[in-house]
Structure formats: C-alpha cells, structure tokens
Scaffold this active site. Structure first.
Site, mmCIF file in Angstrom:
data_model
loop_
_atom_site.group_PDB
_atom_site.id
_atom_site.type_symbol
_atom_site.label_atom_id
_atom_site.label_comp_id
_atom_site.label_asym_id
_atom_site.label_seq_id
_atom_site.Cartn_x
_atom_site.Cartn_y
_atom_site.Cartn_z
ATOM 1 N N HIS A 94 0.810 -1.221 0.000
ATOM 2 C CA HIS A 94 0.000 0.000 0.000
ATOM 3 C C HIS A 94 0.844 1.273 0.000
ATOM 4 O O HIS A 94 0.306 2.373 -0.101
ATOM 5 C CB HIS A 94 -1.004 -0.005 1.167
ATOM 6 C CG HIS A 94 -0.428 0.294 2.513
ATOM 7 N ND1 HIS A 94 -0.093 -0.685 3.424
ATOM 8 C CD2 HIS A 94 -0.146 1.463 3.129
ATOM 9 C CE1 HIS A 94 0.365 -0.130 4.533
ATOM 10 N NE2 HIS A 94 0.338 1.177 4.383
ATOM 11 N N ASP A 143 0.041 -7.667 1.509
ATOM 12 C CA ASP A 143 0.459 -6.268 1.571
ATOM 13 C C ASP A 143 1.987 -6.189 1.683
ATOM 14 O O ASP A 143 2.539 -5.863 2.728
ATOM 15 C CB ASP A 143 -0.211 -5.570 2.766
ATOM 16 C CG ASP A 143 0.000 -4.057 2.752
ATOM 17 O OD1 ASP A 143 0.488 -3.535 1.732
ATOM 18 O OD2 ASP A 143 -0.317 -3.404 3.774
ATOM 19 N N GLN A 202 0.874 6.174 11.707
ATOM 20 C CA GLN A 202 1.130 6.771 10.411
ATOM 21 C C GLN A 202 2.617 7.062 10.208
ATOM 22 O O GLN A 202 3.247 7.698 11.028
ATOM 23 C CB GLN A 202 0.327 8.064 10.240
ATOM 24 C CG GLN A 202 -1.100 7.818 9.813
ATOM 25 C CD GLN A 202 -1.865 7.027 10.829
ATOM 26 O OE1 GLN A 202 -1.964 7.454 11.964
ATOM 27 N NE2 GLN A 202 -2.378 5.893 10.443
ATOM 28 N N GLY A 203 3.154 6.599 9.075
ATOM 29 C CA GLY A 203 4.568 6.785 8.782
ATOM 30 C C GLY A 203 5.385 5.534 9.012
ATOM 31 O O GLY A 203 6.536 5.457 8.604
ATOM 32 N N ASP A 204 4.791 4.544 9.676
ATOM 33 C CA ASP A 204 5.491 3.285 9.930
ATOM 34 C C ASP A 204 5.165 2.222 8.888
ATOM 35 O O ASP A 204 5.770 1.154 8.876
ATOM 36 C CB ASP A 204 5.133 2.740 11.316
ATOM 37 C CG ASP A 204 5.691 3.606 12.424
ATOM 38 O OD1 ASP A 204 6.795 4.138 12.252
ATOM 39 O OD2 ASP A 204 5.020 3.767 13.456
ATOM 40 N N SER A 205 4.198 2.500 8.022
ATOM 41 C CA SER A 205 3.797 1.536 6.994
ATOM 42 C C SER A 205 4.998 0.935 6.286
ATOM 43 O O SER A 205 5.928 1.643 5.914
ATOM 44 C CB SER A 205 2.936 2.222 5.939
ATOM 45 O OG SER A 205 1.647 2.450 6.405
#
Length: 272
Positions: free
Chosen positions: A83, A129, A218-221
């Site tokens: 993603h 993913d 958020q930002g660790d994906s």
C-alpha cells in the site's frame, strides 16, 4: 475485508493512494522533514509509546521518501508494504535513506529506486500487503534483515521500529523509535470488532497491548515487525499494514504475515 473497508483502516500511512482516506499519525517534539509528494505511495505512520533506538541497533531499517518504512532485504532490495506504492514497474521517484537513526544526519546513505514490484495479490481476499523496491546501486556496508519462512516465529513478543508518528494525530519523526508488542491470536484480534472482523488469518498477524498505549502508526507503513530466532538473530515476521487508529485500547496493529509470502517474495526478488 472489502477494499473500501481495508483502505479506511490503513493506519500506517498518512496519505493513502487510490483515494484512500488520510490516516491518523503520532505526535512528537522532533519532527522529520516531510518528503515531497510522489506519484507512487503514501506517507506512513510512527511508533507510539516507543523509545529512541541507538545508532546501529537496527541497521537494516530504511526510510522511504513517500513517508513509509522498510527493511533491507538484500543489498539492492528493500521490502516494504504494497500500500506504499501504486504499481509494479520502473520507478525512479523513491529515495531510500539508510544507515542512520537521525534522518538529518550527514552520515545518511541515500539511494534512488529503479523499479518496484508490488504483490499481485494486493488488495484481495488472499492478502499480500508487501512490495519490493530495487535500488539503483547495492548498499554493501549495511546488514540485511532475513525474513521468516515458516510460522515458527509468529508468536511471542515482537519489536517494531519506525519514523512515523509518536501519537495518534501527530507528526512524522526525525529519530527512529522502537517498541515491543506481544502477539495476539487471530480469534482475539477478530473479536476486536470493526475492520478486525475481516482479518485474513492466513495472511495477517496481529500484535499489541490489550489496553493500548504502544503501537505503530502513520509513517510506519512497510516497516518490519521482528524478533530473535533460535540462533539469536533478528528475523522479520511482519510488515506494518493497518489498524484502527494508533495504540487504542482493544485495537491492535495488523501486520502482513511474512512467512505466508516468503516464497513469493524470494521469487520476485530473484527477478529484479
């Protein structure tokens, strides 16, 4: 889960592709410079309830310019989340930063991408993913992180790390943060309600504290969830994927189960 529901639950990227909703990030006094928008990918999340990692502690950690995390799978290949990128194909727009915990360090290694391979089963009921980013040149002086090829290590306590938000609704970080989260069974995870009812047991693994307080955000994906193997070496068992909010009570983080896709990852890497 359905595509729309899955995208709305993505919590590891702040700007989701394909029109996905913006996810909540984590706040911290030290904020990393935000990367400029890229045609592929999205901005990811950070570790909530974490502490600063020491220089060299997790040398294979990678920060990607679209705001996601990753791990150095091979000297010229980064493993991240599907993603975080939009498609398979040539791509020179991504910059990988390696070798530092401080993104503003003059010692940082920066390498451009040349190609992206996005899992062909993403996003479907099969899960998947994960994605690979080929770098313009190998990074031979940085260790790689091996991946789990069996479910043997899909249990116990895991470590997560990233430059994402440090609290829900917060900003991206300048320094790498780390935290530990315990395994949560598929049944317990699905019982969390909401999007968790559509968990894909064969492709996803959950981790987090029952009372919340520690999580990726958020930002660790795309960053790794890892633990020590029987030989005392770090091994990646999960990839930061999604969840409802960040570190909420009864809302664990959901990670791509790496062992399920290990053969596909290896085969794709061999073709890059």
């Amino acid at each position: 889960m359905s595509t729309n529901t899955w995208f709305s639950a993505l919590k590891k990227s702040a700007i989701a592709i394909v029109g996905a909703a913006t996810m909540i990030g984590l706040a911290s006094p030290a904020t990393a410079e935000q990367p400029s928008g890229a045609p592929d990918g999205e901005v990811g999340t950070q570790v909530v309830g974490g502490t600063r990692a020491a220089q060299g502690e997790f040398p294979w950690m990678v920060r990607l310019s679209m705001g996601c995390g990753g791990a150095l799978y091979a000297p010229q290949i980064v493993l991240t989340a599907a993603h975080c990128v939009s498609r398979t194909g040539a791509n020179t727009s991504i910059t990988a930063t390696l070798g530092v915990v401080d993104l503003q360090s003059s010692s940082a290694i920066k390498v451009k991408s040349t190609y992206v391979h996005r899992s062909a089963t993403y996003p479907t009921a099969t899960g998947g993913d994960w994605a690979l980013i080929k770098l313009a040149s190998p990074v031979n002086n940085v260790p790689t992180l091996k991946i789990a090829t069996t479910k043997e290590y899909d249990n116990g306590t895991f470590t997560v790390a990233g430059w994402g938000a440090a609290s829900e609704g917060g900003a991206q970080q300048r320094y790498l943060l780390k935290a530990q989260v315990p395994f949560i069974s598929d049944s317990t995870c699905r019982a969390s309600g909401g999007s968790y009812g559509d968990l894909i047991p064969a492709a996803e693994i959950c981790a987090g504290l029952a009372n919340g307080g520690v999580d990726t955000c958020q930002g660790d994906s795309g960053g790794p969830m890892f633990r020590k193997d029987n030989a005392g070496q770090w091994i990646e068992v999960g990839i930061v994927s999604w969840g409802e909010g960040c570190a909420r009570r009864g809302k664990p983080g959901v990670y791509t189960e790496v062992s399920t896709f290990a053969k596909d990852i290896a085969a794709a890497a061999a073709r890059l």
